[in-house]
Scaffold this active site. Structure first.
Site, short mmCIF file in Angstrom:
data_model
loop_
_atom_site.label_atom_id
_atom_site.label_comp_id
_atom_site.label_asym_id
_atom_site.label_seq_id
_atom_site.Cartn_x
_atom_site.Cartn_y
_atom_site.Cartn_z
N SER A 87 44.24 35.77 41.08
CA SER A 87 42.64 35.52 41.15
C SER A 87 41.96 35.19 39.92
CB SER A 87 41.95 36.87 41.79
OG SER A 87 41.94 37.83 40.53
N THR A 102 52.47 32.67 44.59
CA THR A 102 51.71 34.06 45.65
C THR A 102 50.69 33.44 46.41
OG1 THR A 102 51.97 35.82 43.87
CG2 THR A 102 50.04 35.98 45.38
N THR A 135 37.73 31.50 48.95
CA THR A 135 36.77 31.53 48.18
C THR A 135 35.76 30.34 48.02
OG1 THR A 135 36.53 31.26 45.45
CG2 THR A 135 38.72 30.68 46.41
N ASP A 136 34.76 30.65 47.52
CA ASP A 136 33.78 29.36 47.63
C ASP A 136 34.42 28.28 46.47
OD1 ASP A 136 33.32 30.60 45.19
OD2 ASP A 136 31.11 30.92 45.64
N TYR A 160 43.81 27.71 40.12
CA TYR A 160 43.48 28.52 40.91
C TYR A 160 42.73 28.15 42.46
CZ TYR A 160 40.59 32.43 43.27
OH TYR A 160 39.94 33.14 44.26
N LYS A 164 44.18 28.23 46.21
CA LYS A 164 43.60 28.78 47.47
C LYS A 164 43.20 27.88 48.46
CE LYS A 164 42.13 32.52 47.63
NZ LYS A 164 42.61 33.97 48.16
P1 NAD Z 1 42.49 41.35 42.20
O1 NAD Z 1 43.28 40.26 41.09
O2 NAD Z 1 41.78 42.17 41.46
O3 NAD Z 1 43.54 42.01 43.09
C1 NAD Z 1 44.57 41.03 43.72
C2 NAD Z 1 45.65 41.98 44.08
O4 NAD Z 1 46.68 41.17 44.89
C3 NAD Z 1 46.16 42.86 42.96
O5 NAD Z 1 46.44 44.46 43.73
C4 NAD Z 1 47.52 42.52 42.92
O6 NAD Z 1 48.60 43.64 42.75
C5 NAD Z 1 47.85 41.87 44.29
N1 NAD Z 1 48.89 40.86 44.32
C6 NAD Z 1 49.11 39.87 43.50
N2 NAD Z 1 50.10 39.18 43.72
C7 NAD Z 1 50.83 39.79 44.93
C8 NAD Z 1 51.74 39.58 45.68
N3 NAD Z 1 52.71 38.29 45.50
N4 NAD Z 1 52.22 40.32 46.59
C9 NAD Z 1 51.47 41.22 47.08
N5 NAD Z 1 50.41 41.74 46.33
C10 NAD Z 1 49.96 41.03 45.23
O7 NAD Z 1 41.63 40.09 43.12
P2 NAD Z 1 40.47 40.25 43.72
O8 NAD Z 1 39.04 39.85 42.84
O9 NAD Z 1 40.30 41.50 44.48
O10 NAD Z 1 40.35 39.14 44.94
C11 NAD Z 1 40.95 39.51 46.17
C12 NAD Z 1 40.88 38.08 47.17
O11 NAD Z 1 39.62 37.58 47.33
C13 NAD Z 1 41.64 36.88 46.53
O12 NAD Z 1 42.33 36.41 47.39
C14 NAD Z 1 40.65 36.25 45.61
O13 NAD Z 1 41.14 34.80 45.85
C15 NAD Z 1 39.37 36.49 46.73
N6 NAD Z 1 38.17 36.09 46.20
C16 NAD Z 1 37.86 36.97 45.28
C17 NAD Z 1 36.46 36.82 44.84
C18 NAD Z 1 36.10 37.48 43.45
O14 NAD Z 1 35.01 37.55 43.11
N7 NAD Z 1 36.67 38.58 42.94
C19 NAD Z 1 35.64 36.00 45.65
C20 NAD Z 1 35.88 35.31 46.53
C21 NAD Z 1 37.21 35.76 47.02
O1 DAU Z 2 33.54 32.47 43.20
C1 DAU Z 2 34.54 32.93 43.57
C2 DAU Z 2 35.50 33.34 42.50
O2 DAU Z 2 34.55 34.11 41.59
C3 DAU Z 2 36.85 33.95 42.79
O3 DAU Z 2 37.53 33.18 43.74
C4 DAU Z 2 37.64 34.24 41.75
O4 DAU Z 2 38.77 35.15 42.12
C5 DAU Z 2 36.76 35.22 40.83
O5 DAU Z 2 37.47 35.49 39.54
C6 DAU Z 2 35.59 34.42 40.39
O6 DAU Z 2 35.93 33.26 39.66
P1 DAU Z 2 34.90 32.88 38.40
O7 DAU Z 2 35.67 32.05 37.37
O8 DAU Z 2 33.58 32.57 38.76
O9 DAU Z 2 34.70 34.39 37.72
P2 DAU Z 2 34.73 34.88 36.37
O10 DAU Z 2 34.28 36.53 36.28
O11 DAU Z 2 35.92 34.74 35.41
O12 DAU Z 2 33.42 33.92 35.58
C7 DAU Z 2 32.26 34.19 35.94
C8 DAU Z 2 31.54 33.03 35.18
O13 DAU Z 2 31.49 33.53 33.74
C9 DAU Z 2 32.25 31.72 34.86
O14 DAU Z 2 31.16 30.85 35.23
C10 DAU Z 2 32.91 31.76 33.72
C11 DAU Z 2 31.98 32.66 32.86
N1 DAU Z 2 32.73 33.56 31.75
C12 DAU Z 2 33.95 34.04 32.25
C13 DAU Z 2 34.30 35.09 31.31
C14 DAU Z 2 35.45 35.82 31.73
C15 DAU Z 2 32.19 33.49 30.47
O15 DAU Z 2 31.30 32.81 30.20
N2 DAU Z 2 32.91 34.19 29.50
C16 DAU Z 2 34.04 35.15 30.13
O16 DAU Z 2 34.46 35.75 28.98
#
Ligand code: NAD
Ligand code: DAU
Length: 354
Positions: A87, A102, A135-136, A160, A164
């Site tokens: 992610s 994955t 994801t967006d 990434y 997705k």
């Molecule tokens: P995360 O990285 O915290 O968690 C991902 C989980 O998937 C982990 O527990 C990892 O062990 C497991 N995993 C990875 N590879 C695997 C595999 N091959 N088989 C089984 N398990 C596996 O991610 P998150 O932030 O909780 O995101 C969850 C989902 O939501 C993702 O699909 C991500 O694309 C989507 N998403 C995340 C955000 C965000 O802001 N975090 C926003 C929109 C969508």
């Molecule tokens: O929009 C949904 C997505 O949001 C999910 O699909 C992804 O899994 C999730 O990781 C997240 O992606 P971003 O790249 O937006 O999240 P991140 O927290 O990595 O970064 C948020 C913003 O902050 C982005 O513009 C990059 C910036 N950033 C990030 C980090 C880690 C910094 O400026 N400094 C940093 O150290």
């Protein structure tokens, strides 16, 4: 209802497990997770005894077809929710291989397993639903104006996001070609408890508490639309229960913030909560920008609001304070997930027992 939920030891997946088991006393949930660096079994340690009775954990890979066949053979799942993914955008820029394995191939393996188990004659067993958590980022980047709607073209701009988007295409192909009852959700940036401290908010909290520099990429004026994780979980539950097969549902907070502004607000709350005078804007450092950095994301969540009655309930100020308080109360969690200590604990205490 019996569900298979993948990625349950990650950030959103673990919050979803709590949300579902708290909200529906009849629900039984099997959680599958590979326990990568981002997955922590300990994230699920706060289940109550009753919830624990209705939850079973399986350590495994969504690419493991034999394991999937075994799980679908053992359980009559009515729903599958796929959170499992790599992610983190920065890691994908460094090396995209595992993202493709994955996010794309793993999703395909899961779709095939669900399709095999749910086929009934020329159609499908009644009441089944596959939900792909997307994801967006698949829509690419916006200019100053406008919002992503479900009709926006897919235009991913980093590996990434491309992985997705690839998964989304395969889910839609399974629906259109075979009729698999599948929905896709596309959500904006989540925040809340159990987020791995490589992502912006928990990383900034950790660094500030340690009086270490806060790395802001480029000018820090990139915009993200922040949503409290439990609001996302409610939306996914609605799509699982009442979403129309074949449909995409955008989910967002209508809460757009520039990164720099977010970090400033975070520092303000953290400074107040800790009373630590060293926590302040002096820690901010502008560093080299993320390659291909998307400038702005913003979601039009009108469809899920109109069709399923969803809207965000957590206001950002309250959600941010709640999140900061959680990280303050769980400082040892942050250090343990970074060091991998929880994984070692899992392997010693649980894995051996199967
Ligand atoms: P995360 O990285 O915290 O968690 C991902 C989980 O998937 C982990 O527990 C990892 O062990 C497991 N995993 C990875 N590879 C695997 C595999 N091959 N088989 C089984 N398990 C596996 O991610 P998150 O932030 O909780 O995101 C969850 C989902 O939501 C993702 O699909 C991500 O694309 C989507 N998403 C995340 C955000 C965000 O802001 N975090 C926003 C929109 C969508
Ligand atoms: O929009 C949904 C997505 O949001 C999910 O699909 C992804 O899994 C999730 O990781 C997240 O992606 P971003 O790249 O937006 O999240 P991140 O927290 O990595 O970064 C948020 C913003 O902050 C982005 O513009 C990059 C910036 N950033 C990030 C980090 C880690 C910094 O400026 N400094 C940093 O150290």
């Amino acid at each position: 209802m019996k569900l298979l939920v993948t990625g349950v030891a990650g950030f959103i997946g673990s919050n979803f497990v709590y949300h579902m088991l708290e909200g529906d006393p009849a629900l039984v949930l099997v959680g599958l997770d590979k326990l990568t660096y981002a997955g922590n079994y300990d994230n699920l340690s706060r289940l109550t005894p009753d919830q624990r009775d209705r939850f079973s954990f399986v350590r495994g890979d969504i690419n493991d077809r034999a394991l999937l066949a075994q799980l679908f053979g053992q359980h009559d799942f009515e729903g599958v929710v796929n959170f499992a993914a790599e992610s983190h955008v920065d890691r994908a820029i460094h090396d995209a291989q595992v993202f493709l394995t994955t996010n794309v191939l793993g999703t395909h393996a899961l779709l095939e397993a669900a399709a095999r188990a749910w086929r009934s004659g020329a159609g499908w067993l009644a009441g089944r639903r596959y939900v792909q958590v997307s994801t967006d980022e698949v829509y690419g980047s916006l200019g100053q104006q406008g919002f992503f709607s479900e009709r926006s073209p897919l235009a991913p701009r980093n590996p990434y996001a491309a992985s997705k988007a690839g998964a989304d295409h395969i889910v839609q192909a399974f629906h259109h070609t075979f009729g698999l009852p599948a929905c896709i959700t596309r959500c904006s940036n989540n925040y809340g408890p159990y987020q791995f401290p490589e992502k912006l908010i928990p990383l900034m909290i950790r660094n500030a508490l340690r009086h270490e520099p806060l790395p802001v990429y480029g000018d820090g004026r990139q915009i993200r639309d922040w949503l409290y994780v439990r609001d996302h979980c409610r939306a996914i539950e609605l799509v699982l229960r009442r979403g129309r097969p074949g449909e995409v549902y955008n989910i967002g907070g209508h809460n757009e913030l520039e990164n720099l502004e977010l970090v400033r607000r975070l520092l303000q709350v953290l400074g107040q909560r800790t009373g630590d005078p060293a926590i302040g804007e002096g820690l901010i450092r502008h560093v080299a920008d993320r390659p291909g950095h998307d400038r702005r994301y913003a979601i039009d969540a009108g469809k899920i609001q109109a069709e399923l009655g969803w809207e965000p309930l957590t206001r950002f100020e309250g959600g941010l304070t709640q999140t900061i308080d959680w990280y303050l109360s769980n400082r040892e969690w942050t250090e343990r997930v970074i060091s991998g200590e929880y994984l070692a604990f899992y392997e010693q205490n649980y894995a051996a027992r199967g």
